[in-house]
Scaffold this motif. Structure first.
Motif, PDB file in Angstrom:
ATOM      1  N   TYR A  50       0.828  -1.203   0.000  1.00 45.05           N
ATOM      2  CA  TYR A  50       0.000   0.000   0.000  1.00 45.05           C
ATOM      3  C   TYR A  50       0.868   1.260   0.000  1.00 45.05           C
ATOM      4  CZ  TYR A  50      -3.141   3.659   1.521  1.00 45.05           C
ATOM      5  OH  TYR A  50      -3.830   4.823   1.613  1.00 45.05           O
ATOM      6  N   LEU A  51       1.925   1.262   0.802  1.00 45.87           N
ATOM      7  CA  LEU A  51       2.807   2.428   0.874  1.00 45.87           C
ATOM      8  C   LEU A  51       3.537   2.646  -0.448  1.00 45.87           C
ATOM      9  CD1 LEU A  51       4.295   2.045   4.457  1.00 45.87           C
ATOM     10  CD2 LEU A  51       2.628   3.746   3.664  1.00 45.87           C
ATOM     11  N   ASP A  52       3.913   1.571  -1.130  1.00 44.35           N
ATOM     12  CA  ASP A  52       4.621   1.706  -2.414  1.00 44.35           C
ATOM     13  C   ASP A  52       3.746   2.366  -3.467  1.00 44.35           C
ATOM     14  OD1 ASP A  52       6.966   0.607  -1.544  1.00 44.35           O
ATOM     15  OD2 ASP A  52       6.536  -1.406  -2.319  1.00 44.35           O
ATOM     16  N   TYR A  53       2.481   2.007  -3.525  1.00 45.67           N
ATOM     17  CA  TYR A  53       1.626   2.477  -4.613  1.00 45.67           C
ATOM     18  C   TYR A  53       0.702   3.636  -4.222  1.00 45.67           C
ATOM     19  CZ  TYR A  53       3.372  -1.495  -7.116  1.00 45.67           C
ATOM     20  OH  TYR A  53       4.204  -2.375  -7.727  1.00 45.67           O
ATOM     21  N   SER A  54       0.737   4.076  -2.963  1.00 53.05           N
ATOM     22  CA  SER A  54      -0.120   5.189  -2.581  1.00 53.05           C
ATOM     23  C   SER A  54       0.611   6.519  -2.653  1.00 53.05           C
ATOM     24  CB  SER A  54      -0.655   4.976  -1.163  1.00 53.05           C
ATOM     25  OG  SER A  54       0.404   5.029  -0.243  1.00 53.05           O
ATOM     26  N   SER A  55       1.938   6.498  -2.659  1.00 50.99           N
ATOM     27  CA  SER A  55       2.677   7.755  -2.701  1.00 50.99           C
ATOM     28  C   SER A  55       2.727   8.285  -4.139  1.00 50.99           C
ATOM     29  CB  SER A  55       4.084   7.562  -2.160  1.00 50.99           C
ATOM     30  OG  SER A  55       4.772   6.643  -2.966  1.00 50.99           O
ATOM     31  N   ASN A  56       2.845   9.585  -4.258  1.00 51.09           N
ATOM     32  CA  ASN A  56       2.909  10.202  -5.583  1.00 51.09           C
ATOM     33  C   ASN A  56       4.281  10.218  -6.076  1.00 51.09           C
ATOM     34  OD1 ASN A  56       0.200  10.501  -5.612  1.00 51.09           O
ATOM     35  ND2 ASN A  56       0.242  12.566  -4.809  1.00 51.09           N
TER      36      ASN A  56
END
Length: 56
Positions: A50-56
């Motif tokens: 989730y952290l990998d793909y939620s950041s811009n």
């Protein structure tokens, strides 16, 4: 006759150029993967995904 063959050749080449694009598959970021290879997707692995793909 020559015009017919050239037109068909053009259509075949155009279809060959478009076919790989039409068959391309996008990446799916909705499912987390098993990072350590134990066969179970843990809560920590889901959190990292989730952290990998939620950041811009």
């Amino acid at each position: 006759m020559k015009r017919f063959l050239i037109a068909n050749l053009f259509l075949i080449l155009a279809g060959g150029a478009i076919a790989p694009t039409a068959m391309a598959q996008g990446t799916d970021h909705s499912s987390a993967t098993d990072l350590n290879g134990d066969g179970i997707v843990s809560v920590q692995e889901m959190r990292l995904h989730y952290l990998d793909y939620s950041s811009n």
